[in-house]
Design an enzyme around this catalytic site. Structure first.
Site, short mmCIF file in Angstrom:
data_model
loop_
_atom_site.label_atom_id
_atom_site.label_comp_id
_atom_site.label_asym_id
_atom_site.label_seq_id
_atom_site.Cartn_x
_atom_site.Cartn_y
_atom_site.Cartn_z
N SER A 39 2.86 2.24 -4.93
CA SER A 39 2.88 3.60 -5.48
C SER A 39 4.27 4.20 -5.32
O SER A 39 4.94 4.02 -4.30
CB SER A 39 1.85 4.48 -4.77
OG SER A 39 0.55 4.04 -5.02
N ASN A 52 -3.42 6.12 -3.05
CA ASN A 52 -2.10 5.62 -3.43
C ASN A 52 -1.90 4.26 -2.77
O ASN A 52 -1.56 4.16 -1.60
CB ASN A 52 -1.02 6.61 -2.99
CG ASN A 52 -1.08 7.91 -3.74
OD1 ASN A 52 -0.67 8.00 -4.89
ND2 ASN A 52 -1.63 8.94 -3.09
N GLU A 53 -2.15 3.22 -3.54
CA GLU A 53 -2.13 1.86 -3.03
C GLU A 53 -0.70 1.33 -2.92
O GLU A 53 0.25 1.96 -3.42
CB GLU A 53 -2.97 0.96 -3.94
CG GLU A 53 -4.43 1.36 -4.06
CD GLU A 53 -5.26 1.02 -2.82
OE1 GLU A 53 -4.68 0.73 -1.76
OE2 GLU A 53 -6.49 1.04 -2.92
N PRO A 54 -0.50 0.17 -2.26
CA PRO A 54 0.83 -0.42 -2.18
C PRO A 54 1.49 -0.52 -3.56
O PRO A 54 0.86 -0.92 -4.54
CB PRO A 54 0.55 -1.81 -1.60
CG PRO A 54 -0.65 -1.61 -0.75
CD PRO A 54 -1.49 -0.61 -1.49
#
Length: 635
Positions: free
Chosen positions: A179, A175-177
């Site tokens: 998300s 879950n990347e920036p």
């Protein structure tokens, strides 16, 4: 499940028996452990307690599992509990966080394979209870699979314990920036930083997949207990932002601040930038020791941009240090004590004035000159009997094109002098074929070529620093000989090799890497082997003076430094020339870590920065300074 009991005393002395220390001043609860091994044992113990509890109730224990270097100690301890203490996993159901997409399950990069090699093949989790995102589905089938994955978690009763690592972007799972807190299992695009951090395992960033299937933030937040772990200095900045700053989608890990039973478990390196560790006097009452006094005064001097001896009472009073003045004052005494302690660190004769034998342990074949090349040159110039022990071959850090260039050189050499044979031609053909096959460059023959490249570069660099070739020792420690980034644990044979060299040379001093930011983990493992060897040698009353240096990624803070060795412009130039001899690592290293600058640039900048900080604190001004800490106990 309840959060583990932790002592809250700021001055608590962490031991193996204590579960950790709860740090004040964070929104997300943070627990500090003495080292990664202790942290892993306590996480494994909590998981084992859950499994046993569920067994007594006739129920399943549902675990959310991560991959990567952070949780591997937990898996090893769980395997030990299974094999030595009979911990039964037959009632365990597992759901892995993520998988690269596209990715075949038997690929060396697959998390399916990673989990089997590092956990499932060693315990008795039923095959039908193992769930890992499928990376080989066509794009049209991924969304349906993700929805079914969510249903499977719900059907199992939800996740009891979700273990997590944390990426440098603050990602949990993938879950990347950006998300959403409500996100569920889905296909995502990977952040460039995440792909860069994974590049070493893939032989280059260009080989890292662009996408992955991951549990969502909402899926993770649904777990009844969340244990997030962070190890190493490179995680310290994102740990602080996740635990102390406001909750934000730009740092997905910060969403855990709102979880009712989430804890962030840290080793001392990962916790270094938290207020309770970095400047504890800002959040809690502290027991003022000489070490803490020194840290506080140096911090104050840099905070107000004054040399130490120019600090005034109002500077202390205005920066949460009134208690220090009351307990250890007056101010003039505090100033002088700290200034004198820093002056005592400056050492122009690091080996002493009498000739003695010294061993510099270098985890990889270039760490000696990059990390302490100036001191190495100084020791040799001052007449000491200096030896360098290269602990690993460093062979996996050579580009294929460099290996091919050397193969071609040898081929042309043999042709030039009419020395070719049937055997040499067959070997050349085999090497060329191996190097031409992506993913097959770690054949034993190719690794020998790459190891030879590193070895000859190391000898040339050592001679440039003033250490003769016959004082270079190549230990080829067994733990490193996997042909992959992943290494074996340190074993008795590794320790015996180190102990034998020390026993043979009987050095008065040794130097070893104390760098906890090494992206391979090799520096940490080499330090473990040396410390274990010193314990063995202690029984023979052979205890050399031991000094820690930092690697290419970070320098010691001024308050941490026990010895500062000044470098002249001439010594600095010679250090750079020695680094240049490592041609396979110049321009662009295969494993640059989190800093893409060339090693010689980092080395020069680091030594100049340390010198500048000393000067700004009011100490003598030098061209460069290399810093060391005395080894006391374990890292």
């Amino acid at each position: 499940m309840s959060m583990p009991t932790v002592p809250t005393s700021q001055s608590a002395d962490l031991t193996d028996e204590q579960p950790g220390r709860l740090l004040p001043g964070t929104v997300l609860p943070c627990v500090l452990y003495r080292n990664a091994a202790v942290l892993a044992r306590h996480v494994a113990a909590e998981v084992a307690d859950l499994i046993r509890q569920r067994q007594s109730e006739g129920r399943q224990a549902v675990l959310g599992l991560p991959t990567g270097s952070t949780p591997i100690g937990v898996y090893r301890e769980l395997i030990r509990l299974h094999q030595e203490e009979g911990l039964d996993f037959s009632n365990v159901v597992t759901f892995n966080l993520d998988e690269y997409w596209p990715m075949e399950p038997d690929s060396v990069h697959s998390y399916h394979r990673w989990m089997r090699e590092n956990f499932f093949d060693h315990v008795n989790v039923p095959e039908e209870n193992i769930h890992i995102p499928d990376g080989q589905l066509s794009r049209g089938k991924v969304d349906r699979f993700c929805a079914e994955y969510e249903k499977a978690i719900a059907a199992a009763g939800g996740i009891d314990i979700q273990m997590l690592g944390i990426g440098r972007t603050g990602h949990i799972g993938f879950n990347e920036p950006g998300s959403s807190r409500a996100s569920r299992t889905r296909l995502v695009n990977l952040d460039p930083v995440t792909r860069r951090d994974a590049a070493s395992g893939f032989g280059g960033e260009e080989n890292v997949p662009l996408r992955a299937v991951t549990m969502g933030v909402g899926t993770i937040m649904d777990a009844r207990r969340v244990i997030m772990m962070a190890l190493g200095e490179h995680k310290a900045p994102i740990v602080r932002r996740s635990a102390e700053d406001e909750e934000t989608a730009e740092i997905p890990a910060s969403f855990l601040q709102a979880h009712p039973n989430a804890t962030l478990l840290l080793d001392s390196a990962a916790a270094a930038e938290l207020t309770a560790v970095n400047t504890p006097w800002e959040v809690d009452c502290v027991d003022w020791t000489a070490e803490l006094e020194r840290r506080a005064v140096i911090w104050l001097a840099e905070e107000v941009s004054k040399p130490i001896l120019k600090l005034e009472a109002r500077d202390f009073m205005g920066h949460h240090l009134t208690d220090l003045v009351h307990e250890s004052g007056p101010v003039e005494n505090i100033r002088q004590r700290v200034f004198d302690s820093l002056m005592e660190t400056i050492c122009n004769h690091p080996g002493g004035k009498e000739k003695q034998t010294i061993i510099v342990f270098s985890p990889h074949p270039d760490d000696d000159v990059i990390s302490m090349g100036g001191t190495l040159i100084t020791l040799a110039q001052q007449g000491h009997d200096v030896h360098i022990a290269y602990m690993t071959s460093g062979n996996i850090a050579v580009f294929d094109h460099d290996a091919l260039r050397h193969v071609e050189y040898v081929s042309e050499y043999l042709k030039m002098f009419n020395l070719q044979s049937q055997e040499s031609t067959a070997m050349e053909t085999g090497l060329r074929e191996a190097l031409a096959r992506r993913g097959d460059s770690n054949s034993p023959e190719v690794l020998k070529v790459k190891g030879l490249i590193r070895k000859t570069e190391a000898v040339c660099a050592a001679e440039t620093a003033g250490v003769p070739a016959d004082h270079c020792h190549f230990l080829d420690m067994p733990f490193y000989q996997t042909g992959q980034v992943k290494k074996k644990p340190i074993g008795d044979e590794d320790v015996a090799i180190v102990a034998e060299l020390i026993r043979t040379l009987e050095p008065a001093q040794i130097y070893l890497a104390g760098d906890l930011s090494d992206p391979h983990g090799t520096h940490r493992m080499c330090a473990e082997a040396i410390i274990s060897a010193l314990k063995v040698l202690g029984e023979d009353d052979l205890q050399p003076e031991a000094w820690l240096y930092r690697g290419a990624w970070q320098e010691y803070e001024p308050h941490e430094i026990d010895r500062a060795v000044p470098l002249s412009p001439e010594v600095m130039l010679r250090k750079k020339l020695a680094i240049f001899k490592h041609e396979s690592q110049k321009d662009a290293a295969l494993f640059p870590g989190h800093d893409e600058r060339e090693f010689w640039v980092r080395a020069e900048a680091r030594t100049k920065q340390t010198a500048r900080r000393y000067n700004e604190l009011g100490l003598p001004e030098y061209f460069g300074v290399e810093a060391f800490r005395r080894l006391e106990g374990e890292l």
